[in-house]
Write an enzyme that holds these catalytic residues in place. Structure first.
Site, mmCIF file in Angstrom:
data_model
loop_
_atom_site.group_PDB
_atom_site.id
_atom_site.type_symbol
_atom_site.label_atom_id
_atom_site.label_comp_id
_atom_site.label_asym_id
_atom_site.label_seq_id
_atom_site.Cartn_x
_atom_site.Cartn_y
_atom_site.Cartn_z
ATOM 1 N N ASP A 17 -3.051 1.751 0.448
ATOM 2 C CA ASP A 17 -2.500 2.673 -0.546
ATOM 3 C C ASP A 17 -2.551 2.043 -1.940
ATOM 4 O OD1 ASP A 17 -1.894 4.367 1.613
ATOM 5 O OD2 ASP A 17 0.138 3.556 1.797
ATOM 6 N N ASP A 31 2.653 1.396 7.729
ATOM 7 C CA ASP A 31 3.163 1.208 6.376
ATOM 8 C C ASP A 31 4.282 0.188 6.435
ATOM 9 O OD1 ASP A 31 1.455 3.078 5.139
ATOM 10 O OD2 ASP A 31 2.808 4.730 5.613
#
Length: 162
Positions: free
Chosen positions: A142, A123
């Site tokens: 995401d 991330d």
């Protein structure tokens, strides 16, 4: 929509979402120091390099290895396979729903790929609009899933009005 065009739309969007996500994660792993934080737009948008061993916002990162494999690898693969089967089978889905499901599948597959290959998901983006709106650290997979969900919601709202 003709079957061949429909199939190319679905597969093309899935592949595009996976490619954008994986290229961005490759660049982050290669160019950004793990654990670092860099400003992109002041404190509003920052760049990171963190490894998430859980799911959304790290949930499940403290699960046992067996439970992690079942809940974070096996179950999502099964669900994504069912969704993919559904969108190829249901010829009545509108274009917005097809695009939405394709984004969700592409984003989901990209994150599952990371979990299987690396044991975690990279991330790297964080948004903080001064307390008004704040996200966890996320990636393009995401974003794909969230955009896909938004398109499905819009499509369903449109159907309910009609």
């Amino acid at each position: 929509m003709k079957n061949i065009t429909r199939t190319f739309l679905i597969l093309g969007l899935i592949i595009l979402n996976i490619a954008v996500d994986q290229i961005s994660k490759f660049w982050i792993r290669d160019s950004v120091v793990p654990g670092s934080e860099s400003e992109i737009l002041g404190d509003y948008l920052t760049l990171h390099n963190v490894e998430n061993t859980g799911a959304f916002l790290g949930m499940g990162s403290d699960f046992s290895p067996t439970l992690k494999i079942l809940l974070l690898n096996v179950l999502p693969v099964a669900v994504l396979a069912l969704v993919l089967f559904h969108i190829f089978r249901d010829k009545t889905l509108d274009r917005k729903s097809l695009v939405g499901f394709s984004f969700i599948i592409g984003g989901g597959m990209a994150n599952i790929y990371d979990r299987i290959l690396y044991g975690s998901v990279t991330d790297f983006l964080h948004i903080d609009l001064g307390g008004v709106f704040r996200t966890g650290i996320f990636n393009f997979a995401d974003v794909s899933v969230m955009v896909g969900m938004g398109l499905l919601l819009l499509s369903n709202l449109k159907k309910k009005k009609a």
